[in-house]
Motif scaffolding. Structure first.
Motif, mmCIF file in Angstrom:
data_model
loop_
_atom_site.group_PDB
_atom_site.id
_atom_site.type_symbol
_atom_site.label_atom_id
_atom_site.label_comp_id
_atom_site.label_asym_id
_atom_site.label_seq_id
_atom_site.Cartn_x
_atom_site.Cartn_y
_atom_site.Cartn_z
ATOM 1 N N UNK A 1 35.303 18.938 -25.674
ATOM 2 C CA UNK A 1 34.176 20.181 -24.543
ATOM 3 C C UNK A 1 35.294 21.147 -24.022
ATOM 4 N N UNK A 2 36.117 21.222 -24.198
ATOM 5 C CA UNK A 2 37.590 22.452 -23.891
ATOM 6 C C UNK A 2 38.228 23.600 -25.198
ATOM 7 N N UNK A 3 38.037 22.331 -25.744
ATOM 8 C CA UNK A 3 39.027 23.044 -27.378
ATOM 9 C C UNK A 3 38.955 21.962 -28.538
ATOM 10 N N UNK B 1 32.428 18.760 -19.146
ATOM 11 C CA UNK B 1 33.365 18.610 -20.535
ATOM 12 C C UNK B 1 32.861 16.967 -20.441
ATOM 13 N N UNK B 2 33.461 16.581 -21.548
ATOM 14 C CA UNK B 2 32.997 15.096 -21.521
ATOM 15 C C UNK B 2 34.513 13.885 -21.359
ATOM 16 N N UNK B 3 34.068 13.203 -20.541
ATOM 17 C CA UNK B 3 35.909 12.632 -20.430
ATOM 18 C C UNK B 3 34.913 11.058 -20.510
ATOM 19 N N UNK B 4 36.143 10.318 -22.051
ATOM 20 C CA UNK B 4 35.617 9.439 -23.011
ATOM 21 C C UNK B 4 36.696 8.636 -22.242
ATOM 22 N N UNK B 5 37.226 7.119 -21.981
ATOM 23 C CA UNK B 5 37.643 5.745 -21.776
ATOM 24 C C UNK B 5 38.123 4.926 -22.467
ATOM 25 N N UNK B 6 38.324 5.531 -24.096
ATOM 26 C CA UNK B 6 38.561 4.264 -24.947
ATOM 27 C C UNK B 6 39.877 3.472 -24.833
ATOM 28 N N UNK B 7 40.618 3.697 -23.921
ATOM 29 C CA UNK B 7 42.023 2.440 -23.321
ATOM 30 C C UNK B 7 41.793 2.468 -22.220
ATOM 31 N N UNK C 1 36.911 15.694 -11.510
ATOM 32 C CA UNK C 1 35.924 16.121 -11.527
ATOM 33 C C UNK C 1 35.906 16.850 -11.564
ATOM 34 N N UNK C 2 36.327 18.286 -12.237
ATOM 35 C CA UNK C 2 35.354 19.668 -12.170
ATOM 36 C C UNK C 2 35.952 19.263 -13.655
ATOM 37 N N UNK C 3 36.876 18.486 -14.524
ATOM 38 C CA UNK C 3 36.236 18.791 -16.096
ATOM 39 C C UNK C 3 34.382 18.161 -15.964
ATOM 40 N N UNK C 4 33.774 17.308 -15.230
ATOM 41 C CA UNK C 4 33.112 17.000 -14.415
ATOM 42 C C UNK C 4 32.175 18.070 -14.867
ATOM 43 N N UNK C 5 32.480 18.818 -14.004
ATOM 44 C CA UNK C 5 31.739 20.097 -13.496
ATOM 45 C C UNK C 5 31.411 21.559 -14.461
ATOM 46 N N UNK D 1 56.384 12.832 -10.862
ATOM 47 C CA UNK D 1 55.576 12.018 -9.268
ATOM 48 C C UNK D 1 55.602 13.560 -8.308
ATOM 49 N N UNK D 2 55.046 13.707 -8.231
ATOM 50 C CA UNK D 2 54.425 14.749 -7.014
ATOM 51 C C UNK D 2 54.186 15.954 -8.266
ATOM 52 N N UNK D 3 53.884 16.752 -8.782
ATOM 53 C CA UNK D 3 53.717 17.694 -9.518
ATOM 54 C C UNK D 3 52.002 17.193 -9.408
ATOM 55 N N UNK D 4 51.255 18.171 -9.446
ATOM 56 C CA UNK D 4 50.196 17.849 -9.664
ATOM 57 C C UNK D 4 49.612 18.198 -11.395
ATOM 58 N N UNK D 5 48.909 18.082 -11.683
ATOM 59 C CA UNK D 5 48.232 18.231 -12.390
ATOM 60 C C UNK D 5 46.735 18.490 -12.964
ATOM 61 N N UNK D 6 46.016 19.903 -12.738
ATOM 62 C CA UNK D 6 45.330 20.913 -12.403
ATOM 63 C C UNK D 6 44.516 21.200 -13.644
#
Length: 304
Positions: free
Chosen positions: A145-147, A131-137, A124-128, A75-80
């Motif tokens: 699209x990253x690796x 990269x494709x973001x899927x939310x299966x669960x 938002x940056x991944x979309x830019x 908590x409080x740490x950034x995920x960039x």
């Protein structure tokens, strides 16, 4: 949060992950802070899946292969975007450090990043960048699209309360019902490793949400395990208050004994200590410079 009260989130997270995946413990091998080289370059966690034939029961482990790299942001740490690529870099280094060429194939690996809050800017940056973001669960996001290694972001605030109680209480703003569920769920655990893992989670969660746990403890509906844990935490709080009051008393030129008496005389804290059987009413009344009858009335009003 004061420096001497800094919560040790990472050991608690290790305990939470092992607890959440306990149904598949026989098929997994957990390594915290797996060292990637002789230099101080470490991944937060490495989970080895022992057999390809086993499918992990909980969705957070459905992308798992043989070698699973895990990064945890407290908590409080950034995920960039840089955090994400750093973790991808850890995975690449881990693969490259095999004993022979392609000893660790890319299709035998997965990457997971855990954070309590939804990383809106990162998504938002991944979309830019395409990269494709899927939310299966619920709370689980697959990133493509990253690796060419399965990659997921797990938002612990969003995952199912019924299925991930340990992960959900690992926050500095815990939900009361999540805490209740976790305590009730773990009350009957008997295996030492389960107790060790849940104790690690509780230590961090209690430290970060002390007043919430104290409120739940006072309601008298929680299990004895929480009462025992809170007993230790209350004693720590008393020691902190005592030290502060002594220092304040010195600064004001008052007698150390009087300051210590004030620190010990925190009415709510003393009532909690009496309630838990740590001290008797006579001793508590002495510390508050009250009669036993007067303190007993205060105890009744505060603790019920």
């Amino acid at each position: 949060m004061e420096e001497n009260k800094k919560v040790k989130w990472h050991p608690a997270f290790y305990g939470a992950i092992e607890y959440e995946l306990k149904d598949d413990r026989n098929h997994l091998e957990f390594e915290s802070e797996h060292q990637l080289s002789k230099e101080p370059l470490k991944m937060d966690m490495l989970i080895i899946k022992k057999s390809d034939d086993i499918r992990i029961k909980k969705p957070i482990g459905w992308i798992f292969r043989e070698h699973n790299i895990v990064e945890y942001k407290a908590p409080g740490d950034a995920l960039t975007i840089d955090t994400l690529y750093k973790t991808v870099g850890y995975a690449c280094i881990y693969k490259a450090l095999g004993n022979s060429v392609n000893e660790i194939p890319n299709d035998s690996m997965s990457i997971s990043l855990f954070r309590n809050a939804y990383p809106r800017e990162l998504m938002s940056m991944l979309s830019q960048i395409g990269a494709c973001v899927d939310n299966p669960h619920q709370g689980i996001y697959y990133i493509n699209g990253i690796i060419n290694i399965p990659l997921q972001i797990v938002v612990t605030r969003q995952v199912s309360p019924e299925d991930y109680s340990a992960l959900r209480v690992l926050t500095d703003n815990a939900d009361k019902e999540d805490v209740r569920r976790f305590i009730e769920e773990t009350a009957e655990l008997t295996m030492p490793i389960d107790r060790q893992n849940t104790d690690a989670v509780l230590q961090a969660s209690v430290q970060a949400n002390f007043m919430l746990y104290e409120q739940i403890r006072r309601e008298g509906t929680m299990c004895e395990a929480l009462r025992e844990l809170m007993k230790d935490e209350i004693e720590k709080e008393v020691e902190v208050e005592r030290a502060k009051a002594i220092e304040e008393g010195r600064a004001e030129g008052r007698a150390e004994g009087r300051a210590e008496g004030r620190a010990e005389g925190s009415l709510e804290t003393l009532c909690a200590l009496v309630n838990d059987g740590l001290i008797d009413i006579k001793e508590a009344a002495r510390r508050m410079n009250m009669t036993e009858k007067a303190f007993g009335q205060s105890l009744k009003e505060i603790c019920g």
